[in-house]
Enzyme design. Structure first.
Site, PDB file in Angstrom:
ATOM      1  N   LEU A   1       1.025  -0.981  -0.114  1.00 48.67           N
ATOM      2  CA  LEU A   1       0.145   0.205  -0.246  1.00 48.67           C
ATOM      3  C   LEU A   1       1.123   1.039   0.297  1.00 48.67           C
ATOM      4  O   LEU A   1       1.552   1.274   0.630  1.00 48.67           O
ATOM      5  CB  LEU A   1      -1.116   0.178   1.076  1.00 48.67           C
ATOM      6  CG  LEU A   1      -2.363  -0.917   1.150  1.00 48.67           C
ATOM      7  CD1 LEU A   1      -2.367  -0.252   2.449  1.00 48.67           C
ATOM      8  CD2 LEU A   1      -3.298  -0.202   0.005  1.00 48.67           C
ATOM      9  N   ASP A   2       0.779   2.189  -0.734  1.00 41.45           N
ATOM     10  CA  ASP A   2       1.719   3.276  -1.280  1.00 41.45           C
ATOM     11  C   ASP A   2       1.313   4.361   0.837  1.00 41.45           C
ATOM     12  O   ASP A   2       0.488   4.318   1.125  1.00 41.45           O
ATOM     13  CB  ASP A   2       0.087   4.115  -1.576  1.00 41.45           C
ATOM     14  CG  ASP A   2       1.071   4.272  -3.601  1.00 41.45           C
ATOM     15  OD1 ASP A   2       2.371   2.617  -3.065  1.00 41.45           O
ATOM     16  OD2 ASP A   2       0.481   4.360  -3.975  1.00 41.45           O
TER      17      ASP A   2
END
Length: 331
Positions: A49-50
């Protein structure tokens, strides 16, 4: 002088922690913090996930890392906010603004436009992504000011739900819920929707609310995990076989279980199945057999023409560690 840093005594830990990743941390930073809190020897995550995204991040410890690929391939659900009328270099709020346009679309055009993005679609991966070309991540090219040719990838948007819409005012935006196949770039989806509406757009919020069978309501935040005592942290782990939800269960007898763990195919009356979770009897290592479940996970497999063909296998030492440290994980 600074006090010497205390060395953490690592230990075997096996299971799955459902983490609600906070904003601002990379997936690897969140993993390393959780690994430290659990004093685990081995850990991995099931897809990144960023830093600007929050939400469901299953973390795999010990034997569970052998099955993390399954959840790389799982469908995902996100809630996201697309700021309309402004394009950025990265497709999200972190990048420099490169274009601004007035938002002139109507509510009807928004609903119509979203319909075009439901089902199988093609996406060109963003330059600011970890996808590799010629052995180098795209974001490295982007950092050097280069743009390289990328092939479109085919993904599936299973559901695209409009949660809220604001087309007037200083910050026109859409709030969406997206359920999609693996490999979908939500930033690219937001940009493409903005282009289809004639005004451009970029993401200003992104939260993953589900991956495969795991939902954000099952997750724990890092600060909440840190606030727990050591035993309570371990109690947050799901068993290794929680990664094998949807697999057909097969339970072997003692002789077959031993051979299966050695990588030997077994014969039986099994129907063909691409995804099988294999269990075997517990070793007689306790004076109180009622304190433990009746079987333990041995690994994954597939069945074909009446044969059980081993896939990823737990080692005998991993099985023993699971039983010794967290017998409830096998139930």
């Amino acid at each position: 002088m600074h006090a010497p840093r205390t060395r953490v005594q690592r230990r075997p830990v096996h299971g799955v922690l459902l983490l609600d990743k906070p904003l601002g941390l990379s997936s690897n930073q969140a993993l390393q913090k959780a690994k430290w809190l659990l004093r685990a020897e081995k850990a991995g995550h099931t897809g990144t996930l960023d830093p600007l995204a929050s939400g469901v991040l299953p973390l795999c410890f010990g034997a569970a890392t052998k099955f993390s690929q399954i959840h790389l391939d799982a469908d995902k659900t996100y809630e996201t906010t697309v700021r309309l009328g402004v394009k950025t270099r990265t497709g999200d709020a972190e990048g420099d603004v490169i274009e601004s346009r007035p938002v002139t679309c109507t509510a009807g055009q928004v609903v119509e436009g979203l319909d075009r993005f439901t089902g199988p679609i093609a996406q060109v991966p963003p330059m600011h992504s970890a996808l590799k070309k010629d052995g180098k991540a795209l974001y490295e090219y982007a950092r050097d000011g280069e743009t390289v040719e990328r092939e479109a990838r085919h993904v599936v948007i299973h559901d695209l739900e409009l949660l809220d819409m604001q087309l007037q005012g200083e910050a026109p935006q859409l709030r969406l819920r997206v359920r999609c196949s693996k490999g979908t770039y939500i930033r690219t989806l937001g940009e493409d929707i903005g282009e289809a509406l004639g005004c451009g757009g970029h993401l200003i919020a992104l939260r993953r609310t589900a991956t495969g069978p795991f939902d954000v309501s099952q997750c724990i935040a890092l600060d909440a995990l840190e606030a727990l005592g050591e035993e309570d942290r371990l109690a947050r782990l799901l068993p290794v076989q929680s990664l094998l939800v949807g697999h057909d269960p097969v339970t072997l007898g003692a002789d077959d279980a031993g051979r299966f763990l050695s990588g030997v195919r077994r014969r039986g009356g099994w129907a063909d199945s691409a995804r099988v979770a294999v269990f075997g009897p517990l070793p007689h290592t306790t004076s109180d057999p009622f304190s433990l479940p009746s079987s333990v996970l041995l690994g994954s497999a597939h069945t074909q023409a009446g044969e059980l063909i081993p896939g990823r296998l737990l080692s005998p030492s991993e099985i023993q560690q699971i039983l010794e440290t967290s017998p409830e994980l096998t139930s």
